[in-house]
Design a protein around this motif. Structure first.
Motif, PDB file in Angstrom:
ATOM      1  N   GLY A  90       0.809  -1.215   0.000  1.00 54.59           N
ATOM      2  CA  GLY A  90       0.000   0.000   0.000  1.00 54.59           C
ATOM      3  C   GLY A  90       0.840   1.262   0.000  1.00 54.59           C
ATOM      4  N   ALA A  91       1.938   1.249   0.759  1.00 54.87           N
ATOM      5  CA  ALA A  91       2.828   2.418   0.818  1.00 54.87           C
ATOM      6  C   ALA A  91       3.450   2.700  -0.549  1.00 54.87           C
ATOM      7  CB  ALA A  91       3.928   2.180   1.853  1.00 54.87           C
ATOM      8  N   ILE A  92       3.865   1.657  -1.259  1.00 55.80           N
ATOM      9  CA  ILE A  92       4.481   1.824  -2.589  1.00 55.80           C
ATOM     10  C   ILE A  92       3.442   2.313  -3.598  1.00 55.80           C
ATOM     11  CG2 ILE A  92       5.518   0.571  -4.538  1.00 55.80           C
ATOM     12  CD1 ILE A  92       6.920  -1.205  -2.453  1.00 55.80           C
ATOM     13  N   ALA A  93       2.242   1.733  -3.562  1.00 53.85           N
ATOM     14  CA  ALA A  93       1.212   2.107  -4.526  1.00 53.85           C
ATOM     15  C   ALA A  93       0.800   3.568  -4.391  1.00 53.85           C
ATOM     16  CB  ALA A  93      -0.006   1.201  -4.355  1.00 53.85           C
ATOM     17  N   ILE A  94       0.691   4.051  -3.156  1.00 55.63           N
ATOM     18  CA  ILE A  94       0.223   5.427  -2.941  1.00 55.63           C
ATOM     19  C   ILE A  94       1.370   6.425  -2.843  1.00 55.63           C
ATOM     20  CG2 ILE A  94      -1.115   6.916  -1.387  1.00 55.63           C
ATOM     21  CD1 ILE A  94      -2.763   4.481  -0.617  1.00 55.63           C
ATOM     22  N   GLY A  95       2.524   5.981  -2.330  1.00 55.06           N
ATOM     23  CA  GLY A  95       3.650   6.905  -2.153  1.00 55.06           C
ATOM     24  C   GLY A  95       4.777   6.733  -3.150  1.00 55.06           C
ATOM     25  N   GLY A 346      -0.938   5.600  -7.239  1.00 58.68           N
ATOM     26  CA  GLY A 346      -2.003   6.535  -6.914  1.00 58.68           C
ATOM     27  C   GLY A 346      -3.273   5.858  -6.452  1.00 58.68           C
ATOM     28  N   SER A 347      -3.320   4.512  -6.566  1.00 58.57           N
ATOM     29  CA  SER A 347      -4.494   3.751  -6.134  1.00 58.57           C
ATOM     30  C   SER A 347      -4.115   2.844  -4.970  1.00 58.57           C
ATOM     31  CB  SER A 347      -5.037   2.903  -7.282  1.00 58.57           C
ATOM     32  OG  SER A 347      -5.398   3.714  -8.379  1.00 58.57           O
ATOM     33  N   ALA A 348      -5.093   2.555  -4.125  1.00 60.70           N
ATOM     34  CA  ALA A 348      -4.839   1.690  -2.972  1.00 60.70           C
ATOM     35  C   ALA A 348      -4.508   0.274  -3.434  1.00 60.70           C
ATOM     36  CB  ALA A 348      -6.061   1.674  -2.056  1.00 60.70           C
ATOM     37  N   ALA A 349      -3.622  -0.373  -2.694  1.00 59.83           N
ATOM     38  CA  ALA A 349      -3.255  -1.764  -2.985  1.00 59.83           C
ATOM     39  C   ALA A 349      -2.943  -2.467  -1.674  1.00 59.83           C
ATOM     40  CB  ALA A 349      -2.050  -1.811  -3.916  1.00 59.83           C
ATOM     41  N   GLY A 350      -2.959  -3.785  -1.713  1.00 65.55           N
ATOM     42  CA  GLY A 350      -2.693  -4.554  -0.497  1.00 65.55           C
ATOM     43  C   GLY A 350      -1.901  -5.798  -0.801  1.00 65.55           C
ATOM     44  N   ALA A 351      -2.243  -6.873  -0.108  1.00 70.60           N
ATOM     45  CA  ALA A 351      -1.482  -8.124  -0.223  1.00 70.60           C
ATOM     46  C   ALA A 351      -1.478  -8.677  -1.642  1.00 70.60           C
ATOM     47  CB  ALA A 351      -2.056  -9.160   0.735  1.00 70.60           C
ATOM     48  N   GLU A 352      -2.532  -8.356  -2.427  1.00 75.76           N
ATOM     49  CA  GLU A 352      -2.608  -8.897  -3.786  1.00 75.76           C
ATOM     50  C   GLU A 352      -1.426  -8.447  -4.649  1.00 75.76           C
ATOM     51  OE1 GLU A 352      -4.446  -4.891  -3.903  1.00 75.76           O
ATOM     52  OE2 GLU A 352      -4.664  -6.619  -2.576  1.00 75.76           O
TER      53      GLU A 352
END
Length: 463
Positions: A90-95, A346-352
Motif C-alpha cells: 500500500g505504501a508503494i502504490a500510494i507513495g 495513486g491507487s490503494a493496494a494490499g497483499a494482492e
C-alpha cells in the motif's frame, strides 16, 4: 448511526495517524537519538553481536519469566504481521518507490525509540501476584514518574484493551480466512456458502489454538513464539530473496527508483505521484505501523525477559526494528519492484500486489506459500497482542483474576473475525492503536534522562 461513528472515527484517525503523529514519533526518536549520541548506529555491531549471540544460547528462564530470546520472539510475533506484506504494498502504490527510503529513515530513529522503551520496561518492571514479571509503558509511567503522571498509565492501558480485540485479533483472523479463500478459489470452484463454512471452521480452530497458547501462561507463549517466529521469518526471507535473485538484472534500477523516488516521485511513477511529502508520509507511517516503535507495545513482552541488565535487553529493541523493517519490509518492497509486476500508482493496494510479485516469478503455486505466510504472520500477531491485552487489563483492574476470563473472550473473538465484515472495527481499532502512542511518547520524553543515565552506567561497567 453507523455513518456518524464512521465520520467521527475517520476524523480522529486522520489526525492521530497524520502529521501530528509523525512529528511526535519522529521528534521523540530524534531527541532520544541525539541524547544517546545515536546509540543505534554507534553500538549497532554490539547490538547484533549481543542479540544473535544470546539467541543461540540455550538456557531455561526462571519461574514467571521468558528467556531473552523468547521475549524478542514474542515481541516480533506481534510486530511482524500482515502489515509487512499488505502494508508495504500500500505504501508503494500510494507513495511510490521512494516511500521505501522514508520507511528506512523512520526505522533508523525507531531503533533508538524501541531501545529506550525496552530498557525502561525492564528497569521499572515488577512482579505480579502470580510471580510473573510485568512491565511496559504503564509500569515505567507508574514506577518512573511522579504521581502527577500516573493517569497516563491508566489511559495507555485503557487504549490497549480497546485495541487488542480489533488490531490484535479480529482483523488478523479475517486476513487468515481471506488468504485461505484466495488459495482455495485459485485451485477450485468453491461456492460462497462453502467458503463461509470453511471460514467458520477456520475461526473456531484459531480460537481454540489461541486459547491453548495464551491460557498456558508466559512459559507456553514463549515456547510457541520462539519456534514459530524464526520459522515464518526465515521461510518468507528465503522465498523473497529468491524473487530478487531471479530478477537481479532489475535490482540497480529498483534501487535508483527507491532513492531517487524519495525526492522526485514523479519521475518514477509516470507522473501519477508528484508530492515528495506524500511519499514521505506513506513511508514513515508504514514504518511506524510495522515496527511499532513509539507505541510501546513490544516492551510489554521484553519486560518478561529473564535478565538483570535493562540496556542489554534494550539491544533486542534495536534488532527487532532492524529485522522487521529493514529486512522483512524491504524484501516485500523488492519482491514487488524487482518482479516487474505493474503497479497502479495513486491507487490503494494490499497483499494482492505482493502475491502478484511472487506468482509472476514462481508461478501460481506460490499463492499457497503466500497464504501460509499470511496465516503464520497473523496467528503470531494474535498471540503477541493477547499478552499485551492481558497485561493492560491486569494493570487497569489491579488484579490478575480478570486475566483468564479476558483471554477466553479474546480467543473467541477469532470466530467473529472469521465470519463478519470488519471495515469499521478495523478503523476504530487503528484509531485506538494510534492513541496508545500519546501517553507512551510523553513518558519517553520525560524519562529520556533516565535512558541516558542507564546507557552511560552500563557501558562504563562493560568497558
Amino acid at each position: 448511526m453507523i455513518e456518524t461513528i464512521t465520520a467521527v472515527n475517520d476524523a480522529v484517525n486522520h489526525f492521530i495517524w497524520g502529521i501530528p503523529a509523525m512529528i511526535s514519533i519522529i521528534g521523540v526518536g530524534l531527541l532520544l537519538s541525539v541524547r544517546t549520541r545515536f546509540l543505534q548506529i554507534r553500538k549497532f555491531p554490539y547490538a547484533i553481536k549481543t542479540t544473535i549471540g544470546r539467541m543461540f544460547r540455550k538456557k531455561d528462564a526462571t519461574d514467571g519469566a521468558m528467556t531473552p530470546f523468547q521475549a524478542v520472539c514474542t515481541a516480533l510475533a506481534a510486530t511482524v504481521g500482515t502489515g509487512n506484506i499488505a502494508g508495504v504494498a500500500g505504501a508503494i502504490a500510494i507513495g511510490g518507490p521512494g516511500a521505501v527510503f522514508w520507511m528506512w529513515c523512520s526505522a533508523l530513529l525507531g531503533m533508538c525509540t524501541k531501545f529506550s522503551e525496552v530498557t525502561l520496561a525492564v528497569r521499572f518492571r515488577e512482579r505480579s501476584a502470580t510471580g510473573e514479571w510485568v512491565g511496559g509503558p504503564m509500569y515505567y509511567i507508574k514506577n518512573g514518574l511522579s504521581k502527577n503522571w500516573h493517569w497516563l498509565a491508566a489511559l495507555y492501558s485503557l487504549f490497549g484493551v480497546l485495541t487488542v480485540f480489533g488490531t490484535g485479533n479480529a482483523t488478523q483472523v479475517n486476513t487468515i480466512v481471506t488468504a485461505i479463500d484466495s488459495a482455495l478459489t485459485a485451485y477450485g470452484d468453491f461456492s460462497k456458502s462453502m467458503l463461509s463454512t470453511v471460514n467458520l471452521v477456520a475461526g473456531v480452530l484459531v480460537a481454540m489454538l489461541v486459547a491453548m497458547v495464551l491460557l498456558g501462561g508466559i512459559k507456553r507463549i514463549g515456547s510457541v513464539t520462539e519456534k514459530l517466529v524464526p520459522f515464518m521469518a526465515l521461510f518468507y526471507v528465503v522465498l523473497a530473496l529468491g524473487v530478487v535473485i531471479l530478477n537481479i538484472r532489475r535490482f540497480p534500477a529498483v534501487l535508483a527508483s527507491i532513492v531517487g523516488g524519495a525526492f522526485d516521485p514523479r519521475a518514477f511513477t509516470g507522473g501519477a505521484i508528484g508530492s515528495v511529502f506524500l511519499s514521505m508520509q506513506k513511508g514513515v507511517s508504514r514504518g511506524i505501523f510495522s515496527n511499532e516503535a513509539g507505541l510501546g507495545t513490544g516492551s510489554i513482552a521484553h519486560a518478561c525477559a529473564d535478565t538483570r541488565k535493562p540496556v542489554k535487553q534494550g539491544m533486542f529493541g534495536i534488532f527487532e526494528v532492524f529485522a522487521d523493517t529493514i529486512v522483512i519490509c524491504t524484501l516485500t518492497a523488492l519482491v514487488i519492484l524487482c518482479s516487474g509486476v505493474p503497479v497502479n500508482y495513486g491507487s490503494a493496494a494490499g497483499a494482492e500486489l505482493t502475491i502478484a510479485g511472487f506468482t509472476s516469478t514462481y508461478g501460481g503455486w506460490s499463492s499457497i506459500f503466500t497464504a501460509v505466510a499470511l496465516c503464520c504472520f497473523a496467528f503470531s500477531t494474535i498471540i503477541g497482542w493477547g499478552l499485551y491485552g492481558s497485561r493492560c487489563i491486569e494493570f487497569l483492574c489491579k488484579t490478575d483474576k480478570v486475566v483468564r476470563p479476558f483471554l477466553v473472550v479474546y480467543s473467541f473473538v477469532a470466530i467473529l473475525g472469521a465470519t463478519v465484515e470488519l471495515d469499521l472495527l478495523w478503523n476504530i481499532a487503528d484509531t485506538f492503536n494510534g492513541l496508545m502512542s500519546i501517553p507512551n511518547l510523553i513518558a519517553l520524553l520525560l524519562l529520556s534522562g533516565t535512558v541516558v543515565k542507564l546507557v552511560k552506567e552500563f557501558f562504563e561497567t562493560e568497558s
